[in-house]
Design a protein around this motif. Structure first.
Motif, short mmCIF file in Angstrom:
data_model
loop_
_atom_site.label_atom_id
_atom_site.label_comp_id
_atom_site.label_asym_id
_atom_site.label_seq_id
_atom_site.Cartn_x
_atom_site.Cartn_y
_atom_site.Cartn_z
N ARG B 283 0.85 -1.18 0.00
CA ARG B 283 0.00 0.00 0.00
C ARG B 283 0.90 1.24 0.00
O ARG B 283 1.83 1.34 0.81
CB ARG B 283 -0.89 0.01 1.24
CG ARG B 283 -1.75 1.28 1.32
CD ARG B 283 -2.57 1.35 2.61
NE ARG B 283 -3.33 2.60 2.61
CZ ARG B 283 -3.52 3.35 3.70
NH1 ARG B 283 -3.03 2.98 4.87
NH2 ARG B 283 -4.20 4.48 3.62
N HIS B 285 0.59 5.48 0.01
CA HIS B 285 -0.40 6.56 0.15
C HIS B 285 0.27 7.87 0.51
O HIS B 285 1.44 7.92 0.90
CB HIS B 285 -1.47 6.17 1.18
CG HIS B 285 -0.94 5.80 2.53
ND1 HIS B 285 -1.27 6.49 3.66
CD2 HIS B 285 -0.08 4.83 2.93
CE1 HIS B 285 -0.65 5.94 4.70
NE2 HIS B 285 0.07 4.94 4.28
N ASP B 310 -4.97 6.94 -1.13
CA ASP B 310 -4.15 5.81 -1.57
C ASP B 310 -3.72 6.00 -3.02
O ASP B 310 -4.55 6.36 -3.87
CB ASP B 310 -4.95 4.51 -1.47
CG ASP B 310 -4.86 3.90 -0.09
OD1 ASP B 310 -4.52 4.63 0.86
OD2 ASP B 310 -5.11 2.68 0.03
N THR B 313 -3.30 0.50 -3.74
CA THR B 313 -4.05 -0.30 -2.75
C THR B 313 -3.95 -1.76 -3.13
O THR B 313 -4.25 -2.11 -4.28
CB THR B 313 -5.54 0.10 -2.74
OG1 THR B 313 -5.64 1.51 -2.63
CG2 THR B 313 -6.28 -0.54 -1.59
N ASP B 314 -3.55 -2.59 -2.21
CA ASP B 314 -3.40 -4.04 -2.48
C ASP B 314 -2.62 -4.29 -3.77
O ASP B 314 -2.98 -5.17 -4.56
CB ASP B 314 -4.79 -4.70 -2.59
CG ASP B 314 -5.61 -4.53 -1.32
OD1 ASP B 314 -4.98 -4.39 -0.23
OD2 ASP B 314 -6.85 -4.51 -1.40
N ALA B 318 -4.08 2.84 -7.82
CA ALA B 318 -5.41 3.41 -7.56
C ALA B 318 -5.53 4.83 -8.07
O ALA B 318 -6.63 5.32 -8.32
CB ALA B 318 -5.70 3.37 -6.06
N GLU B 347 3.48 1.54 3.22
CA GLU B 347 3.11 0.92 4.50
C GLU B 347 4.20 -0.08 4.93
O GLU B 347 4.55 -0.97 4.17
CB GLU B 347 1.76 0.23 4.31
CG GLU B 347 0.89 0.13 5.52
CD GLU B 347 0.62 1.44 6.26
OE1 GLU B 347 0.68 2.52 5.65
OE2 GLU B 347 0.36 1.36 7.47
#
Lengths: 486, 445
Positions: B283, B285, B310, B313-314, B318, B347
């Motif tokens: 992730r 962001h 974000d 994401t995953d 995004a 993250e």
């Protein structure tokens, strides 16, 4: 006679364009210098600058960005032993400059004021005319030039997706007053043009970029239609890279083409021979004067005296006339590049390499135009001598770790050499080596010395200055190529 | 504490410049003004080397005549100089092309909330105090190990500035911020081998700086551990990017998803939106409103409200990173990123660098990268590296004069883990990043 007349006129033009609008008199400079000089001050200077800069960018077939920048100010410096005090002001008014001088004087703690009277320094030969490129052609002509380069470049290949053409002009006037009362000045034109293309074929995209410039006005680009040549070379580079396959990985024979690949010398040798690193003993070349650092074929100079080159200066930013300085002669380390501070502390003479990005930065030893002198070999013969290796003819940037001596420079156009022939293009890759011994592996030097087209910008401790590089075709018996193919 | 009087004075100048642009016929305009002052002191080998007093001001103007645009910048804030600057920008605008995507941001996107981001902590630092701090730091570094034989010095910097942005849509805001740092660079020597390394600390508030002792110790330890470095034979192996170099991997990613490289088609991540660019556990962001952080800001370079959102994401891309112009070119909305990202954060995972070395088992730990060597159009990557060879999760010996190469698209997909050893000293917040495989080129057989 003509050149020395021009040099005097550069000083008077600089005085007129800097002191005039600010309503500063030479007497005011005396007063600031007087405030700066205490008993313990070994050297001091005031650097006045007035600079105009413009840039135009064409993209998607239209003029998309244009900027005009105007900047002026003065940097005030006092040196006591190895200590330097520095302050600057972007307001060219006496109270602000006296305040800057007062701040700087704190470096020496005490000392009486001294009286100084400035007088014009002896003129050095002018290497460029004190012209203002920004006014050399009309804005309409600048715009027309960019459009023409765009149109003609797009005609070269139907796979072209994007063309970006930029034009930059600088008109820089400087005045330097030093502790001995000498006043030196210079008016420095600088122009640059660049063409970048993106080409697409079957989903694969590649970029090519080429540019050039000089200390001249914009007529330089019009004379031989240089912009169109930049466009042709940018397209050539992108097209070659469309066909490029993985670059090899590992140590191998490397042949570098003439001109801009001289960035090798700038990174591997040049920075390590700047006076500050050598005075401090932090360079891999420290204490090695007189030692062999290259094969006998290698002779390298730093030459600030070439007419009209991007790296050339009539005087450096401390008022010292530039020189043609021998760095390496037939493989033997001969000299360092010096500004005044490091020259004094090392007990040698300044070589005209004291440069600064602007009045808001301290000067330090920097390169001008750094290049290798030609040898005897025919470039074709050099390629033919290589059984298996890499030929690199164009580069992006480079970098060096001064202390360990390790340097890199990144090829943007390269080919495999197989059985004495250039066979196929490979992707760009970084080349890495060790400065103090890379030149000992130079086994052939071509007779085809070229200087770069006038695009170099060197960064050191956050300061950028324009520089030049050059070399003939050279063969290095072993250098590490950072590709992906084992 | 914000200096409201000075901010108001600068806001008045900005308002006047906007007025001048209107008077000269511009249909819209944007003006940025910044003023900064600071002190920078360097000590080397136990003595003062330089004391620099910085004082900078700069004004930037962009004017629009319908869909035509021109810009100017200047340092002299007198009325005449400002008039000349506006005139120069207007003149350029008349020669620029009609561009239907050009113009100020959409007014409903401009920031209206200006939270206190706690970014202003002036440091009443005298030159003498700065000298003491730099001397302490360098002395610690020089005395830590007899192998430390030389120094490039220790530097203390303290800067304080105000920046104001205004446009003809009525946006006008200014804020004051500070930035203080301490750095140290020393040289170790063993026989003919000489190695330099450095460490630094930077913060909005001087109280948050690492101690001079810890900076000095880190600089010296890092220089000494590089002594005896050798090259490697060429090979393929996993590469662990230490946090201080891992940020550059994210920098190339942001470059590739930025509006400018997308609409110019000069990105290796063209048309990658909503596709998998990273493994599923990643992730990434933006956190623009983190108190005291170096990249915090309520709005972007055009006044568009920054937002916490974000980007990945995953593992799926995004959002692009867009300003108003590139957003319009792409038929999208600005993401509040004119001028860049704010506190970009990947993250962290749950392992520290030791843990990641164990996960890697055998491979290369990279602590410094040199050169450019990144092709933004193709993603081809080849850079000079310095670091350590690792076997069985344990550092074996220092390495240098090698390159690491691959293609960024593959490198991103092949990220195995992100460390929790997050480097908070920059606008990109990342721990160590482990890439499963890259090509190392070296000079030994």
């Amino acid at each position: 006679m003509w050149v020395s007349i021009m040099a005097v006129s550069a000083l008077s033009l600089a005085k007129e364009s800097i002191l005039g609008p600010a309503n500063l008199l030479e007497h005011d400079i005396d007063q600031i210098m007087g405030c700066l000089l205490g008993a313990q001050v070994d050297a001091a200077d005031i650097y006045f600058q007035s600079s105009r800069y413009e840039s135009w960018v064409l993209e998607d077939g239209i003029i998309k960005q244009g900027t005009h920048n105007s900047e002026q100010g003065a940097g005030v410096r006092a040196i006591s032993g190895e200590k330097t005090g520095f302050a600057y002001s972007d307001q060219l008014v006496l109270p602000a400059l006296l305040e800057a001088a007062h701040n700087v004087k704190a470096i020496t703690r005490q000392g009486q004021q001294r009286r100084v009277q400035v007088a014009s320094a002896a003129a050095s030969p002018a290497l460029y005319l004190p012209v203002n490129p920004l006014h050399s052609i009309t804005d309409q002509e600048k715009v027309d030039l960019l459009h023409r380069v765009d149109r003609e470049t797009r005609k070269l290949d139907e796979r072209i997706e994007q063309v970006i053409v930029s034009l930059i002009g600088v008109h820089d006037s400087i005045l330097i007053a030093d502790q001995d009362g000498q006043l030196a000045g210079d008016v420095r034109p600088l122009i640059r043009m660049n063409v970048t293309v993106i080409i697409e074929q079957a989903g694969r995209r590649e970029q090519g970029s080429m540019g050039g410039g000089a200390r001249a006005d914009y007529g330089y680009f019009l004379d031989a239609d240089k912009g169109l040549e930049y466009g042709r070379q940018a397209v050539h580079q992108a097209v070659i890279n469309l066909e490029a396959t993985e670059a090899p990985a590992g140590a191998m024979t490397v042949v570098l083409g003439p001109g801009w690949p001289g960035i090798l010398l700038h990174e591997a040798i040049g920075h390590g021979l700047e006076g500050d690193f050598n005075r401090k003993g932090t360079s891999a070349f420290s204490g090695r004067l007189g030692e062999r650092v290259g094969s006998e074929l290698c002779t390298i100079v730093d030459d600030g005296t070439l007419t009209g080159r991007r790296g050339s200066l009539s005087i450096d930013d401390e008022g010292t006339p530039t020189e043609n300085t021998m760095l390496i002669e037939n493989g033997i380390l001969k000299g360092y590049m010096q500004d005044k501070l490091n020259a004094r502390l090392m007990g040698v003479k300044a070589t005209g390499n004291g440069r600064r990005e602007s009045y808001a930065h301290l000067p330090m030893p920097r390169m001008t135009n750094t290049y290798m002198l030609p040898g005897d070999s025919d470039p074709g013969e050099i390629i033919a001598s290589v059984e298996k290796g890499l030929y690199a003819s164009n580069f992006g940037g480079g970098q060096v770790d001064i202390t360990s001596g390790k340097f890199v420079f990144s090829a943007s156009e390269a080919y495999l050499i197989e059985n004495g022939k250039i066979t196929r293009p490979v992707k760009g890759a970084t080349l890495i080596g060790n400065g103090p011994d890379v030149l000992t592996r130079v086994s052939m030097v071509g007779n085809d010395l070229e200087l770069d087209s006038g695009v170099g910008t060197c960064g050191k401790e956050g300061q950028s200055v324009p520089v030049g590089v050059g070399q003939p075709t050279i063969k290095i018996d072993s250098l590490t190529v950072g590709g992906t193919s084992l | 504490m914000q200096n409201k009087v000075e901010i108001a004075r600068l806001e008045t100048i900005v308002t006047n410049v906007l007025e001048e642009a209107k008077n000269q016929g511009a249909s819209a305009a944007e003006v940025g003004l910044s003023i900064e002052r600071g002190l920078s002191v360097t000590c080397r080998l136990g003595a003062v080397e330089t004391i620099e007093h910085h004082r900078d001001q700069g004004l930037g103007i962009t004017v629009f005549f319908g869909q035509q645009k021109g810009s100017a910048s200047l340092t002299d804030l007198t009325d005449d100089s400002i008039k000349d600057g506006v005139k120069a920008a207007c003149s350029i605008a008349r020669f620029s092309g009609e561009d239907r995507f050009s113009g100020l941001p959409d007014s409903d996107r401009l920031a209206t909330q200006f939270p206190d981001l706690d970014v202003c902590h002036p440091w009443e630092l005298s030159a003498d105090q700065a000298i003491t701090l730099a001397l302490d730091c360098e002395t610690v570094a020089r005395e830590l190990d007899p192998l430390i034989t030389n120094s490039e010095g220790a530097t203390v910097n303290s800067h304080q500035g105000i920046s104001v942005l205004g446009n003809s849509l009525g946006f006008l805001n200014g804020y004051e911020s500070t930035r203080h740092s301490l750095s140290c660079s020393v040289i170790g020597q063993q026989g003919d081998d000489m190695q330099r390394d450095y460490w630094y600390t930077v913060a909005r508030n001087a109280h948050d700086l690492e101690s001079s002792r810890s900076v000095g110790v880190m600089a010296a330890e890092r220089a000494v551990r590089r002594l005896g470095a050798q090259s490697l034979s060429s090979r393929q192996c996993p590469v662990l990017y230490a946090p201080e170099v891992a940020a550059s991997l994210l920098g190339h990613f942001i470059g590739a998803i930025s509006g400018g490289s997308l609409y110019r088609k000069s990105s290796f991540l063209l048309d990658a939106l909503e596709t998998r660019v990273f493994p599923e556990f990643i992730r990434i962001h933006e956190q623009p409103f983190l108190p005291k952080a170096l990249g915090s800001s309520a709005y972007d370079g055009e006044g568009v409200a920054a937002r916490a959102h974000d980007i990945v994401t995953d593992g799926i891309l995004a959002s692009y990173v867009l300003g108003s112009y590139s957003a319009r070119k792409l038929g999208m909305e600005s993401t509040g990123n004119a001028g860049g990202v704010h506190n970009l954060t990947i993250e962290p995972g749950d392992q520290d660098q030791q843990g990641l070395l164990a996960t890697m088992d055998t491979g290369l730990l990279v602590t410094e990268l040199i050169g450019q060597g990144v092709n933004q159009v193709t993603g081809d990557y080849s850079r000079g590296a310095t670091g350590f060879w690792v076997e069985g999760g344990v550092i074996q010996y220092p390495v240098e004069e090698i390159t690491i190469a691959g293609n960024l698209k593959d490198m991103y997909q092949n990220i195995v883990a992100v460390g929790n050893d997050v480097d908070l000293r920059r606008n990109t917040r990342t721990g160590s990043i482990l890439v499963a495989q890259m090509t190392v080129a070296g000079s030994t057989d």
